[in-house]
Scaffold this motif. Sequence first.
Motif, PDB file in Angstrom:
ATOM      1  N   ALA A  31       0.834  -1.210   0.000  1.00  0.00           N
ATOM      2  CA  ALA A  31       0.000   0.000   0.000  1.00  0.00           C
ATOM      3  C   ALA A  31       0.867   1.259   0.000  1.00  0.00           C
ATOM      4  O   ALA A  31       0.439   2.325  -0.460  1.00  0.00           O
ATOM      5  N   SER A  32       2.103   1.136   0.500  1.00  0.00           N
ATOM      6  CA  SER A  32       2.971   2.323   0.559  1.00  0.00           C
ATOM      7  C   SER A  32       3.361   2.804  -0.845  1.00  0.00           C
ATOM      8  O   SER A  32       3.863   3.913  -1.001  1.00  0.00           O
ATOM      9  N   ALA A  33       3.103   1.970  -1.848  1.00  0.00           N
ATOM     10  CA  ALA A  33       3.382   2.407  -3.225  1.00  0.00           C
ATOM     11  C   ALA A  33       2.295   3.374  -3.702  1.00  0.00           C
ATOM     12  O   ALA A  33       2.472   4.069  -4.702  1.00  0.00           O
ATOM     13  N   LEU A  34       1.184   3.430  -2.966  1.00  0.00           N
ATOM     14  CA  LEU A  34       0.042   4.229  -3.433  1.00  0.00           C
ATOM     15  C   LEU A  34      -0.007   5.630  -2.833  1.00  0.00           C
ATOM     16  O   LEU A  34      -0.765   6.479  -3.291  1.00  0.00           O
ATOM     17  N   GLY A  35       0.759   5.861  -1.776  1.00  0.00           N
ATOM     18  CA  GLY A  35       0.720   7.171  -1.113  1.00  0.00           C
ATOM     19  C   GLY A  35       1.546   7.101   0.150  1.00  0.00           C
ATOM     20  O   GLY A  35       1.994   6.032   0.547  1.00  0.00           O
ATOM     21  N   PRO A  36       1.734   8.262   0.811  1.00  0.00           N
ATOM     22  CA  PRO A  36       2.613   8.275   1.985  1.00  0.00           C
ATOM     23  C   PRO A  36       2.050   7.446   3.151  1.00  0.00           C
ATOM     24  O   PRO A  36       0.898   7.626   3.548  1.00  0.00           O
TER      25      PRO A  36
END
Length: 602
Positions: A399-404
């Motif tokens: 999920a960290s690839a999608l936003g901070p």
Amino acid sequence: MAPKPRPKPTPGDPAPSMQVFNGLGVSPGIVIGRALVLDDDLRHVQKRTVTEAGVKTELARLDKAIKAAVDELNAAQKAAKQEIGDEAVEIFRVHVAMLTDKYTTGPARRLIEQERVGAEYAVAKTMGEHADQLRKFSNSAIATKANDVEDLEDRLLNHLLGPRASRLDKAPENSVVIARDLTPSQTAGFNRKRILGFATDLGGRTSHTAIVARALGLPAVVGCQNLTDSIPEGAPVILDGEQGILIVHPDKEHLEQYRLYTERRRLFQLELSEIADLPSVTADGTPIEVLGNIEFADEVGLVLNNGGSGVGLYRTEFLYLTSDHEPTEGEHYQSYKRCVELCAGRSLTIRTVDLGADKYTQARAEVPERNPFLGLRSIRYCLKSQPMFKRQLRAILRASALGPIKVMFPLVTSVSEFRSAKYLINDAMEDLEEQGLAFDRDIKIGMMVEVPSAALMADVFAREVDFFSIGTNDLVQYTLAVDRTNERVANLYNPGHPAVIQLIRTIIRAARRHEIPVSCCGESASDPEYALLLMGLGLRTLSVTSSSIPALKRMIRSVTIPQCERIARQALTFDSDVQVSSYLRDRARQIVPEAFDGRSAE
Ligand code: PEP
Ligand code: MG
């Protein structure tokens, strides 16, 4: 316009049928409804006699209940194998053996045949007597078998009478739940259209049940001590989550007063909501970041609507508590993805699973620990259940690839624990890389500082972690040796205790020295007077329940940093928690009287 204080009824008011119970108001709001009493002492079972023909039906009911309980135990055994370990598996195996042994259920069968009674009465009477006999043995190994027999008795009665859960499912409209105690997951699963609030015999202000109640905006009073034995089902009640009062059979005068107060409160909330869009800066221009604590992804909307600028604590264990199975990596991922999307570039701190203590899954509930708050909880549990932990870490990283996203670990007590957890994150990163899955390689990895050992060693931790988040709920509990869920010691649970303040100062100073961010996500950050102290000690980020954000922001906007610093300096000179609390309250009332408008006079 602020609501006016209303009269505080006391036990012994003249109206004969009205009863007033005092407890701890742990989630604000006032509701008027009818009592839905959950009696969890299922051993109070009515004696029911049946006809000659009815005996056959009762025996069949008993057999059906035994079969259902055995199936349930076999399923729990399977789940425990994956989640807990061999010791738990063995307990379930023994329980199955006991239930299928005629020695355990034979007496109930005979009682139905001989005395023509209902199956539930036969089970409660014979198994209850069996447990009592076992308890008389001086050999403790035999005596503790009494608990096993009672456990099986409860299990059978659940099948014969219907579990508490199904009563909750069928709650009539305008129900106010009255229970001895409630788990956080039961509370999270309440049908909000029908259940207006709850009152319990047990519980403390920062128990997770109370936290969930606040998150859901469900008025709650806990620690009332003897409600379940005294309140008739369906009785009209007023639940006052602010004063911590439950009024049963209220008289006309009280009903009218409370109706008026509810209306004033509604207007007051409306006024407060206007603050949501204003910037969170002190009167002398210092920005204070106000974030929200959430238990469910959808709460992000509430945080933002109330004026929070992101999420400072996402308690991911609620994914486990609201599901009948361990969440898969995909389910974890979907929740984190939803949060990232809702946060839309704003700060989001995900805390890894903090199970144990007062938050346990069904499988773990079957094997209670003797001292769960000092037991296999939080990061300890995760490090012992690595396949489960890795599933969560992979999902967070993806999920960290999608936003901070920032990630933090709960209840870290030693540096080696932090290192082990970080090692597993690195491990998960390597796996993802091999699989060609995207993630943020620079994801910030922090820790909750919520036990004295971590606070005292903050300097050492600060070299290894990217940030600290102070968890006062647990820090107070472990520093003062006061169970945060126990109403009997609630008066001793005080974040204003000098020892707690000194530990917080130590943590903040260490963070400053090592130039890492530090925030507070414990419940005390939402108390205006305590927030003044935290700001005075140097905190510039506070994370609180979404409903507390507007009032906190209003307080922030009316003080200056030098005022807060003076308060902190003075608070540090006191040697007793009582002095600190009354000083903080007095100063806060002088500086920001409006911050107390929404509260009743105490
Ligand atoms: C805390 O301990 O302060 C905290 C925020 O964590 P939790 O309430 O979930 O234990
Ligand atoms: Mg905690």
